[in-house]
Design an enzyme around this catalytic site. Structure first.
Site, mmCIF file in Angstrom:
data_model
loop_
_atom_site.group_PDB
_atom_site.id
_atom_site.type_symbol
_atom_site.label_atom_id
_atom_site.label_comp_id
_atom_site.label_asym_id
_atom_site.label_seq_id
_atom_site.Cartn_x
_atom_site.Cartn_y
_atom_site.Cartn_z
ATOM 1 N N ASN A 89 0.868 -1.182 0.000
ATOM 2 C CA ASN A 89 0.000 0.000 0.000
ATOM 3 C C ASN A 89 0.906 1.234 0.000
ATOM 4 O OD1 ASN A 89 -1.800 2.049 0.469
ATOM 5 N ND2 ASN A 89 -2.204 1.490 2.606
ATOM 6 N N LYS B 229 0.069 4.261 -0.171
ATOM 7 C CA LYS B 229 -0.583 5.451 0.411
ATOM 8 C C LYS B 229 -0.382 6.647 -0.520
ATOM 9 C CE LYS B 229 0.344 3.568 4.937
ATOM 10 N NZ LYS B 229 0.092 3.740 6.343
ATOM 11 N N HIS C 97 -9.517 0.707 5.022
ATOM 12 C CA HIS C 97 -8.201 0.964 5.634
ATOM 13 C C HIS C 97 -8.407 1.909 6.823
ATOM 14 C CE1 HIS C 97 -4.139 2.436 6.280
ATOM 15 N NE2 HIS C 97 -3.731 1.330 5.679
ATOM 16 N N GLU D 278 -6.899 4.427 7.844
ATOM 17 C CA GLU D 278 -6.801 5.868 7.555
ATOM 18 C C GLU D 278 -8.084 6.374 6.897
ATOM 19 O OE1 GLU D 278 -3.054 5.623 5.483
ATOM 20 O OE2 GLU D 278 -2.162 4.953 7.360
ATOM 21 N N GLU E 187 -5.257 -5.271 10.570
ATOM 22 C CA GLU E 187 -4.281 -4.195 10.772
ATOM 23 C C GLU E 187 -4.577 -3.482 12.085
ATOM 24 O OE1 GLU E 187 -2.322 -2.842 6.901
ATOM 25 O OE2 GLU E 187 -4.157 -1.704 7.109
ATOM 26 N N GLY F 265 2.283 2.199 10.650
ATOM 27 C CA GLY F 265 3.177 3.345 10.479
ATOM 28 C C GLY F 265 3.845 3.790 11.763
ATOM 29 N N SER G 238 3.435 -2.231 10.297
ATOM 30 C CA SER G 238 4.898 -2.196 10.453
ATOM 31 C C SER G 238 5.569 -3.529 10.120
ATOM 32 C CB SER G 238 5.283 -1.709 11.852
ATOM 33 O OG SER G 238 4.807 -0.383 12.050
#
Ligand code: PEP
Length: 254
Positions: free
Chosen positions: A12, A14, A97, A99, A169, A175, A214
């Site tokens: 991904n 991003k 996701h 985010e 996730e 991140g 991560s």
């Protein structure tokens, strides 16, 4: 990882990249990926999808998008539909996701509609689920994930998971450099598979469940060694050819 399910590694990107950086990254990955017994895909920003589809033609790397519109067509300024993604060569799309959930206020209902919109056009949705740190500390992890899964099951039905991927996730690991331990990841992956298997054991046992948060070259192998971890959804490390290749190699071995 189990022998029955083909491992999958998804990158991904991003909101990172440029035409020059994308070319350099993909040239390096394509040149050194070799023949692996896994599926590999990259999810670049929308604007680069068509160009990257051409770059990937003739390679074994598939293409995915990072999101899509719930609606099929019409007056939805700034949005991109499932059929457009299909048209430019995508086979997969991320939905839910963290985010998108936290920064763009996509709730479980919207995520379920995106999942269904993707499948209506023959795209494979990668449904992202996961708990925040506060939710984990409050021991709500399984309840949160159950709600995230149930919203999709209610709208699309359990059989829809035969053409989907789930990515666990934990939000606190995305991140941040904090990775779930292999045991923490396995516990949640087993919960996801168990929850779905109450409704359809065959669908649940064939479903690929990725871990994301991560994942790096130096921790991928131990995560992928877990029986219910079928590969990774990789953010930061997908932007570095060496790291991404190491993660793909780890998925191939496990
Ligand atoms: C992600 O973007 O889905 C992700 C898991 O990011 P990172 O690997 O950087 O934690």
């Amino acid at each position: 990882m189990s022998n029955e399910r083909r491992p999958l590694v998804a990158g991904n990107w991003k909101m990172h990249g440029s035409r020059a950086a994308n070319t350099a990254l993909l040239d390096a990955v394509v040149a050194r990926l070799g023949k692996l017994d896994i599926d590999v895909l990259v999810c670049p920003p929308f604007v680069y999808l068509a160009e990257i589809a051409q770059r990937l033609a003739g390679t074994t790397i598939a293409l995915g998008a990072q999101s899509l519109c719930v609606e099929p067509v019409g007056a939805f300024t700034g949005e991109v539909s499932a059929s457009m993604l299909k048209d430019v060569g995508c086979g997969y799309v991320l939905v839910g996701h963290s985010e998108r959930r936290s920064l763009f206020h996509e709730d479980n209902g919207v995520v379920a509609r995106k999942f269904a919109a993707a499948q209506a056009e023959g795209l494979v949705p990668i449904l992202c689920v996961g708990e925040s740190l506060v939710e984990r500390q409050g021991e709500h992890t399984f309840a949160i994930i159950r709600e995230q899964l149930d919203a999709v099951i209610q709208l699309a039905g359990i059989s829809a998971f035969a053409n989907a991927v789930v990515a666990y996730e934990p939000v606190w690991a995305i991140g941040t450099g904090l990775t779930a331990t292999p045991e923490q990841a396995q516990a949640v992956h087993a919960f996801i598979r168990g929850h779905l298997s109450h409704q359809d054991a065959n669908v649940a046992s064939a479903l690929r469940i990725l871990y994301g948060g991560s994942v790096k070259g130096n921790n991928a192998a131990e995560l992928f060694a877990m029986p219910d971890v079928d590969g990774g959804l990789v953010g930061g490390a997908a932007l570095k050819a060496d790291e991404f290749l190491q993660i793909c190699a780890a998925a191939n071995r496990s």
